[in-house]
Design a protein around this motif. Sequence first.
Motif, PDB file in Angstrom:
ATOM      1  N   ARG A  35       0.866  -1.183   0.000  1.00 16.99           N
ATOM      2  CA  ARG A  35       0.000   0.000   0.000  1.00 16.99           C
ATOM      3  C   ARG A  35       0.897   1.226   0.000  1.00 16.99           C
ATOM      4  NH1 ARG A  35      -4.758   1.726   0.191  1.00 16.99           N
ATOM      5  NH2 ARG A  35      -5.640  -0.328   0.411  1.00 16.99           N
ATOM      6  N   VAL A  36       0.569   2.195  -0.850  1.00 15.92           N
ATOM      7  CA  VAL A  36       1.335   3.441  -0.931  1.00 15.92           C
ATOM      8  C   VAL A  36       0.414   4.590  -0.532  1.00 15.92           C
ATOM      9  CG1 VAL A  36       2.637   4.991  -2.424  1.00 15.92           C
ATOM     10  CG2 VAL A  36       2.783   2.518  -2.780  1.00 15.92           C
ATOM     11  N   SER A  37       0.865   5.386   0.439  1.00 13.54           N
ATOM     12  CA  SER A  37       0.136   6.573   0.873  1.00 13.54           C
ATOM     13  C   SER A  37       0.934   7.802   0.475  1.00 13.54           C
ATOM     14  CB  SER A  37      -0.065   6.569   2.386  1.00 13.54           C
ATOM     15  OG  SER A  37      -0.870   5.482   2.769  1.00 13.54           O
ATOM     16  N   LEU A  38       0.239   8.780  -0.058  1.00 13.03           N
ATOM     17  CA  LEU A  38       0.886  10.003  -0.507  1.00 13.03           C
ATOM     18  C   LEU A  38       0.642  11.147   0.460  1.00 13.03           C
ATOM     19  CD1 LEU A  38      -0.015   9.844  -4.301  1.00 13.03           C
ATOM     20  CD2 LEU A  38       2.088   9.106  -3.177  1.00 13.03           C
ATOM     21  N   TRP A  39       1.450  12.180   0.327  1.00 11.82           N
ATOM     22  CA  TRP A  39       1.376  13.378   1.165  1.00 11.82           C
ATOM     23  C   TRP A  39       0.021  14.066   1.063  1.00 11.82           C
ATOM     24  CZ3 TRP A  39       3.397  12.725  -3.497  1.00 11.82           C
ATOM     25  CH2 TRP A  39       2.975  13.566  -4.501  1.00 11.82           C
ATOM     26  N   SER A  43      -4.272   7.062  -1.044  1.00  8.95           N
ATOM     27  CA  SER A  43      -3.684   5.799  -0.624  1.00  8.95           C
ATOM     28  C   SER A  43      -4.200   4.711  -1.548  1.00  8.95           C
ATOM     29  CB  SER A  43      -4.071   5.509   0.823  1.00  8.95           C
ATOM     30  OG  SER A  43      -3.489   4.311   1.262  1.00  8.95           O
ATOM     31  N   HIS A  54       3.573  -1.106   3.923  1.00  8.39           N
ATOM     32  CA  HIS A  54       2.937   0.193   3.705  1.00  8.39           C
ATOM     33  C   HIS A  54       4.050   1.219   3.516  1.00  8.39           C
ATOM     34  CE1 HIS A  54       0.251   3.621   5.402  1.00  8.39           C
ATOM     35  NE2 HIS A  54       0.430   3.717   4.102  1.00  8.39           N
ATOM     36  N   ARG A  56       5.033   5.214   2.734  1.00 10.62           N
ATOM     37  CA  ARG A  56       4.539   6.598   2.760  1.00 10.62           C
ATOM     38  C   ARG A  56       5.504   7.482   1.982  1.00 10.62           C
ATOM     39  NH1 ARG A  56       4.681   4.523   7.439  1.00 10.62           N
ATOM     40  NH2 ARG A  56       6.436   5.774   8.146  1.00 10.62           N
ATOM     41  N   ALA A  58       6.452  11.293   1.057  1.00  5.89           N
ATOM     42  CA  ALA A  58       6.231  12.587   1.695  1.00  5.89           C
ATOM     43  C   ALA A  58       6.129  13.766   0.729  1.00  5.89           C
ATOM     44  CB  ALA A  58       7.346  12.860   2.704  1.00  5.89           C
ATOM     45  N   ILE A  83      10.696   9.121   2.282  1.00  2.00           N
ATOM     46  CA  ILE A  83       9.894   7.906   2.115  1.00  2.00           C
ATOM     47  C   ILE A  83      10.055   7.107   3.399  1.00  2.00           C
ATOM     48  CG2 ILE A  83       9.768   5.674   0.955  1.00  2.00           C
ATOM     49  CD1 ILE A  83      10.394   7.027  -1.609  1.00  2.00           C
ATOM     50  N   GLY A  85       8.467   3.505   5.631  1.00  2.87           N
ATOM     51  CA  GLY A  85       7.797   2.248   5.394  1.00  2.87           C
ATOM     52  C   GLY A  85       7.575   1.446   6.646  1.00  2.87           C
ATOM     53  N   GLU A  86       6.593   0.584   6.576  1.00  2.79           N
ATOM     54  CA  GLU A  86       6.275  -0.370   7.639  1.00  2.79           C
ATOM     55  C   GLU A  86       6.050  -1.715   6.991  1.00  2.79           C
ATOM     56  OE1 GLU A  86       2.714   1.112   9.359  1.00  2.79           O
ATOM     57  OE2 GLU A  86       3.653   2.855  10.245  1.00  2.79           O
TER      58      GLU A  86
END
Length: 90
Positions: A35-39, A43, A54, A56, A58, A83, A85-86
Amino acid sequence: MAAAAARLPPEPARFSIDAQLVRVLLKSLGEPPVRVSLWNGDSLALGTAGEVAHVRVASRASLLKLIVDPVFQFGECYCDRTIGGEGNLV
């Protein structure tokens, strides 16, 4: 009347241009279960398997770097903390 009905305005885009770029990037990488979440709050994940990580992003600058050279720039952006990550990113 039928001609007017055929010219309905297009539906608004569901995702921003940035999220669409992420979609292209993930497809080019073989649709990993990430999963990629953007600033900007977008998502998305493309993989049909369960997500194992996941990421992220920024900033748009980091996203553009990833698009140009994902293998090299992921590490560079991670070191710059643009960037994060988890989960299992290996």
